[in-house]
Design a protein around this motif. Sequence first.
Motif, PDB file in Angstrom:
ATOM      1  N   ALA A  54      41.760  39.816  52.533  1.00  0.00           N
ATOM      2  CA  ALA A  54      41.581  39.291  51.175  1.00  0.00           C
ATOM      3  C   ALA A  54      42.825  39.517  50.325  1.00  0.00           C
ATOM      4  N   ARG A  55      43.451  40.690  50.464  1.00  0.00           N
ATOM      5  CA  ARG A  55      44.658  40.966  49.684  1.00  0.00           C
ATOM      6  C   ARG A  55      45.849  40.149  50.186  1.00  0.00           C
ATOM      7  N   GLY A  56      45.807  39.754  51.453  1.00  0.00           N
ATOM      8  CA  GLY A  56      46.897  38.954  52.001  1.00  0.00           C
ATOM      9  C   GLY A  56      46.833  37.486  51.635  1.00  0.00           C
ATOM     10  N   LEU A  57      45.746  37.063  50.993  1.00  0.00           N
ATOM     11  CA  LEU A  57      45.609  35.652  50.632  1.00  0.00           C
ATOM     12  C   LEU A  57      46.457  35.271  49.427  1.00  0.00           C
ATOM     13  N   GLU A 105      42.381  31.537  41.941  1.00  0.00           N
ATOM     14  CA  GLU A 105      41.436  31.613  40.824  1.00  0.00           C
ATOM     15  C   GLU A 105      40.261  32.552  41.114  1.00  0.00           C
ATOM     16  N   ARG A 106      40.136  33.030  42.364  1.00  0.00           N
ATOM     17  CA  ARG A 106      39.021  33.895  42.720  1.00  0.00           C
ATOM     18  C   ARG A 106      39.308  35.357  42.385  1.00  0.00           C
ATOM     19  N   THR A 107      38.239  36.085  42.085  1.00  0.00           N
ATOM     20  CA  THR A 107      38.375  37.533  41.942  1.00  0.00           C
ATOM     21  C   THR A 107      38.506  38.148  43.330  1.00  0.00           C
ATOM     22  N   MET A 108      38.891  39.421  43.386  1.00  0.00           N
ATOM     23  CA  MET A 108      39.009  40.091  44.678  1.00  0.00           C
ATOM     24  C   MET A 108      37.652  40.171  45.368  1.00  0.00           C
ATOM     25  N   ASP A 109      36.579  40.425  44.619  1.00  0.00           N
ATOM     26  CA  ASP A 109      35.251  40.459  45.224  1.00  0.00           C
ATOM     27  C   ASP A 109      34.900  39.109  45.843  1.00  0.00           C
ATOM     28  N   GLN A 110      35.229  38.027  45.132  1.00  0.00           N
ATOM     29  CA  GLN A 110      34.941  36.695  45.668  1.00  0.00           C
ATOM     30  C   GLN A 110      35.748  36.418  46.930  1.00  0.00           C
TER      31      GLN A 110
END
Length: 375
Positions: free
Chosen positions: A183-186, A190-195
Amino acid sequence: MTPDETLDAIEDAYRAVNHAHAVLARCLADLVVSTDFAEYPYLGDEVGALLSISSRKASTLICHAETLASRPAVLAALEEGRIDQGKALLIVDQLEPLTAVQAEIVEAVLIEYARTHHYSRIRQHAQRLIAKLDPDAAARRHEEKKRTRRVEKLNLDDAMCALRFQFTALQGALVWDRIDRIARGLGDDERTMDQRRADVAFDLLMGKETGAPQGEVKVLVTLPATTLMGMDQEPGMLAGYGPIPADVARDIAAGGTWKRILTDPVTGVAVDVGRTNYRPSAALADLVRARDVTCVAIGCRQPAHRCDLDHCEPFDGTNTVADDLGAKCRRHHVMKHHTRWKRTQLPGGIHIWTTPMGRTYVREPEPIADPAPPF
């Protein structure tokens, strides 16, 4: 009321809630005793109808009441408001694998410890005590709980649902680390980290491409050299979780990268890290993260290896030292720099937080080894 009076009122109200939970537990436990054996399975229906709640919720209340009534000292502490219901149930659960004598010893220690510590610290403290009193109890309990692993689906409102996975602590740490790294590598969108984590988890489960490098999955475990060599059964420490059975820790170490960590013999807190193949700056980062274990904000359990290293005092070119650095998750890093929360740091990794309302709380470092016994 002044802000200070409001905080006092909140504290008093919380004690009153704890007292009410204890009174309810005593009443329900009395009801259980007076109920005929044949009618006991339907007691949840009786209480549910009385309180206009589901029989399932009522049965949970009855189960909690019976659990608390089995340990009068714990129930008394709840009634006096010294601990809350969650802590009380945790303490009783941790005592379950012990003998009567062992449970009485640990119970008194945990009730006192629970007054000033958060839930996760209480659980860790309990498991360390249990490992000392009965080294095999932790392994037995782990094997019993491992058999309860499962996946649950909970339907929510608005065409949503929640999936809950019950894994071993190691499996959960590995799965979370993989999802989080992808997720952090994306990159930012516009998305939150949870999303992003939710979308990554779905893609992985469905066998889809995640769109980002998966990276190296990493967990941090510390254990005494004597345990590694099989000389004793001291528990290992899984970063972000707490104690794990010695056999589990040894299995992890067998396939991992080892690093020597020197701990203070009195406190058990990390004071030095082996520097082989590392520049001093890397060794310093390793030491701070080993010492802090998690984010140093009060009650935060984000593992230190996922945190920023933040200076307590503004950087002046000379204060990049262990006694001025602390691990902070991104949320609490931002809080420290952009709100009226203040942090001061004492030698040895002691962090003192002052809230915007002027209350002061101390976050002491967590031992990663057992302190030496007092003389």
